[in-house]
Scaffold this active site. Structure first.
Site, PDB file in Angstrom:
ATOM      1  N   LYS A  55       3.844  -9.424   5.615  1.00 11.68           N
ATOM      2  CA  LYS A  55       3.988 -10.840   5.446  1.00 11.68           C
ATOM      3  C   LYS A  55       3.418 -11.735   6.493  1.00 11.68           C
ATOM      4  O   LYS A  55       3.290 -12.929   6.218  1.00 11.68           O
ATOM      5  CB  LYS A  55       5.468 -11.168   4.988  1.00 11.68           C
ATOM      6  CG  LYS A  55       5.894 -10.481   3.649  1.00 11.68           C
ATOM      7  CD  LYS A  55       5.366 -11.186   2.309  1.00 11.68           C
ATOM      8  CE  LYS A  55       6.168 -10.758   0.964  1.00 11.68           C
ATOM      9  NZ  LYS A  55       5.741 -11.622   0.023  1.00 11.68           N
ATOM     10  N   SER A 308       4.227  -1.324   2.980  1.00  9.39           N
ATOM     11  CA  SER A 308       4.294  -2.732   3.303  1.00  9.39           C
ATOM     12  C   SER A 308       5.444  -3.363   4.155  1.00  9.39           C
ATOM     13  O   SER A 308       5.078  -4.110   4.744  1.00  9.39           O
ATOM     14  CB  SER A 308       4.815  -3.593   1.988  1.00  9.39           C
ATOM     15  OG  SER A 308       5.740  -2.958   1.217  1.00  9.39           O
TER      16      SER A 308
END
Length: 407
Positions: A55, A308
């Site tokens: 992110k 992720s």
């Protein structure tokens, strides 16, 4: 022809913008998964990124595109935890104030990490969407600049830099990429980058069955909300996907599959044991799709699983491990009714010992049986090696006249 909202050029520009902030994360082959599937399976390790998640890429690219006027009011964001840390670090790097709204269910570790980067944290609601609503409310009062976690051009372009790295690290030999999907930012970015470099690359999105919002939208051809239950994959717990991400995904993603909570738990355990990688629930869904056969690769296919993030709360991890071990026949929890007399407990423990099971915990309650004054309840959790061993224990209990229920 309609102009593309996010292009390969946007992703390349994002890479230049954030290259001094983000790490170029490793790509590692998982030999065990390669053997199991017949494909060559690689892990793109964004769990080893700064802040423990991808992110930071989108957040830092977005902050870099803010005007001085926008920066002067500070920034506000809503997040299940990973976007929060990316925004907090990005804001700290340029010296601006950050306020983050997170669902009250966000892991303690993610909340603590976000605060450690100097952001103010507001906890509200149970899912990302609740926190988002709270952030909008605060933003209307303070005038802070809102940083969307996924439904934003610069954020998507930033996440897409993962796709450029994958392509270069594998010398263009990429057939399929499995990507976690929540709001859709990472899969939209990676799809934009990779389809721009080679339109034949297959992009498979992976969601949890509990919150399959993008899959439902993808199949309906329009943005839909979906929520069945809470999930251990808190990073992808998004009830309503973005319209911008949906638009890109509907054109560039080949398929979206869903995996169960148990499959995610097993994938986390598999990654720890076979790759020495700690993944959070959202980061493990790509592995879960392969382990469960929800995506079946061709022999020799080059498959990349995007991991992720790795920001999993240790208490959550402990519970996940317990679920995964039970599902694999490596842990057994039982409740047994014993006679309340000397040697009764010894008989039970000797059945475990004779079958090579290791007692982890045992709890004896002589007051729990109510009208059966001469009975006692014993709860035990034992370490086992297989379902065959569990079956031997069960048949020995029956042979010894012991009534057991399996928890």
């Amino acid at each position: 022809m309609e102009m593309e909202k996010v292009t390969l050029e946007d992703v390349k520009e994002a890479r230049e913008t954030i290259k001094d902030i983000v790490l170029k994360t490793d790509i590692l082959e998982n030999v065990r998964l390669s053997e199991k599937t017949g494909a060559r399976v690689w892990y793109k390790c964004e769990n080893l990124q700064r802040t423990g998640s991808f992110k930071i890429r989108g957040a830092c690219n977005k902050i870099a595109h803010l005007t001085e006027e926008e920066k002067s009011h500070g920034v506000i964001a809503s997040s299940a935890g990973n976007h929060a840390q990316g925004v907090a670090l990005g804001a700290k790097n340029v010296g601006i104030k950050a306020t983050i709204c997170m669902p009250s269910t966000a892991p303690v570790s993610k909340v603590a990490a976000t605060k450690s980067y100097g952001a103010e944290v507001v906890l509200h609601g149970n899912v990302y969407d609740d926190a988002h609503a709270k952030a909008v409310e605060i933003q209307s009062k303070t005038g802070a600049t809102f940083l969307e976690p996924f439904n934003d051009k610069e954020v998507i372009a930033g996440q897409g830099t993962i796709g450029l790295e994958i392509f270069e690290q594998l010398d263009g030999k990429v057939d399929t990429v499995l990507v976690p999907v929540g709001g859709g930012g990472i899969v939209a970015g990676i799809a934009t980058a990779l389809k721009g470099l080679n339109p034949d690359v297959k992009i498979i999105g992976v969601q949890t069955c509990n919150i399959p919002s993008m899959k439902v939208s993808f199949e309906a051809g329009e943005v839909k909300s979906a929520f069945n239950d809470v999930t251990i994959a808190d990073g992808i717990a998004v009830k309503t996907p973005g319209d911008l991400t949906f638009d890109i995904i509907s054109k560039k993603v080949d398929e979206i599959v869903t995996v169960t909570e148990e499959e995610i738990a097993e994938a986390i355990l598999f990654m720890m044991e076979n790759q020495k990688l700690v993944s959070e629930g959202a980061g493990a869904v790509s592995t879960a799709a392969l382990l469960s056969g929800k995506y079946k690769p061709q022999k020799g296919e080059n498959v990349v699983c995007v991991v992720s993030g790795g920001n999993v709360d240790i208490n959550t991890l402990y519970r996940i491990m317990s679920v995964a071990l039970k599902k694999q026949g490596r842990r057994l929890s039982i409740q047994v009714e014993l006679a309340d007399e000397p040697g009764a407990l010894e008989k039970l423990v000797s059945i475990f010992a004779e079958n090579g099971a290791n007692v982890l915990s045992i709890n004896q309650d002589k007051l729990a049986v109510g009208k059966h004054i001469k009975k006692q309840i014993v709860e035990a959790t034992v370490e086992t090696q297989s379902f065959e061993q569990i079956d031997r224990i069960k048949s020995d209990l029956i042979e010894n006249g012991l009534e057991a229920s399996y928890l």
